[in-house]
Design a protein around this motif. Sequence first.
Motif, mmCIF file in Angstrom:
data_model
loop_
_atom_site.group_PDB
_atom_site.id
_atom_site.type_symbol
_atom_site.label_atom_id
_atom_site.label_comp_id
_atom_site.label_asym_id
_atom_site.label_seq_id
_atom_site.Cartn_x
_atom_site.Cartn_y
_atom_site.Cartn_z
ATOM 1 N N LEU A 135 -1.101 0.713 16.074
ATOM 2 C CA LEU A 135 0.079 -0.014 15.603
ATOM 3 C C LEU A 135 1.069 0.931 14.923
ATOM 4 C CD1 LEU A 135 -1.623 -3.224 14.130
ATOM 5 C CD2 LEU A 135 -0.375 -3.021 16.282
ATOM 6 N N ALA A 189 5.949 -3.065 14.966
ATOM 7 C CA ALA A 189 4.819 -3.778 15.546
ATOM 8 C C ALA A 189 4.524 -5.045 14.760
ATOM 9 C CB ALA A 189 3.570 -2.866 15.550
ATOM 10 N N VAL A 240 1.500 -8.433 14.866
ATOM 11 C CA VAL A 240 0.274 -8.946 15.443
ATOM 12 C C VAL A 240 -0.033 -10.304 14.827
ATOM 13 C CG1 VAL A 240 -2.201 -8.513 15.857
ATOM 14 C CG2 VAL A 240 -0.623 -6.580 15.572
ATOM 15 N N ALA A 269 0.042 -9.261 20.348
ATOM 16 C CA ALA A 269 0.631 -8.155 19.588
ATOM 17 C C ALA A 269 1.856 -7.666 20.333
ATOM 18 C CB ALA A 269 -0.368 -7.026 19.418
#
Length: 391
Positions: free
Chosen positions: A378, A384, A386, A391
Amino acid sequence: MHAGDTFDVGISLDCAAETPINFVRVTLEYTLAVQSNTDEDRNFSGSRDLLVLSVDVAGKGRLGAGSHRYRVSFTLPGDVPPSHAGVIASFCCKVGALVSIPWWIDAAERKEILVRPSMAEAPRDEPLTSASGPESGAFLEVSLPGRTFAPGEILAGAVAFRGYAGSRPIALDVALVSVERHRTRDRSNERRRLSFFQELTKIAEGQEVPFHIALPRDLAPSFSFGEVSLEYVLEMAFKHMEGRLLHRVPVIVDMFEPRPGIEAKRPRIGADRWRALWSRAGQRIELSLAERELALRGVRAGCAVAVVPAERESWGGLAAMVRFAEPWGLHLDVRPRALLELGGVATGDSGFDRRFRVRGREEAQVLAALTPALRRALSAFGRAEVDDAEA
């Protein structure tokens, strides 16, 4: 005349009466003159001799009444630049004759010699493509048959664009710009601009837009001598409803015979090339190119994976999306930490915790899910997020 040439200078003196002389001297001078336009420039202005060669064709004595003729040869060094009359600086070559007369006004005459650029062999140029850096996912791509062109040739290439979804294209302006520079003074001046204009209202993303610029026969070649240079850049300005994107590619103008048909050597660009590159990249990671869009899709380790161009307003590049085979059921929420935002689950990874805010139903479950390998993966992305599903 060209650098490296040997040439003769003829001198004719007409004397109305017998005249005493100290000497008759013939001189070749090559001078760099730097112009001053501001008070700051005065420290750099003035002229200096780059070359001074002289020959005395007559010594102390007397010249009788009538005509006297002399001839002398000079060889111009092979590394001198061509004559140049610029706004910032100029190179000038002159020959002169001086008759030194004791106790009287000397007789002198000077004449400028035009030093032309020397002809060279046509370069073995490699075709090139160049692209602007992704700004909000948008970019320009240009294709050229090479980087070096000759006066009298057609500078032919093509431009393609993408990433402007929602912003209607208006026009493309391509220009070959010559720029005179003085590096010591950190000063430049645009000397000449040769332009090509194309409306883009009916051009789609990924479509090649060809351009042609005829280079005049009298176009000065590129050069760099000491602190002075003449450089060329191909400038592409893409105008759309929300602004303007500029991309520049340095090119060279050199003296050689124009090459017919060089435009056919340029690489193809645009949608076909992009799809071919994406397809090859997808094969290496076992993903397939989508049929109707620039995207890679497939299944890895039971998860649906997609890689697409990132076209958000704040960042460009690529975006990857992974949909898990089954929801994790952790109420997991990992996202970039906002400015001054506190709280969240601490993973013990200081770099990761500074960048991301982590929440979930049970801290132990969250820590078990966010393994060191997942945290490293990540952190490799500019951004990023999730949750339990993807994700």
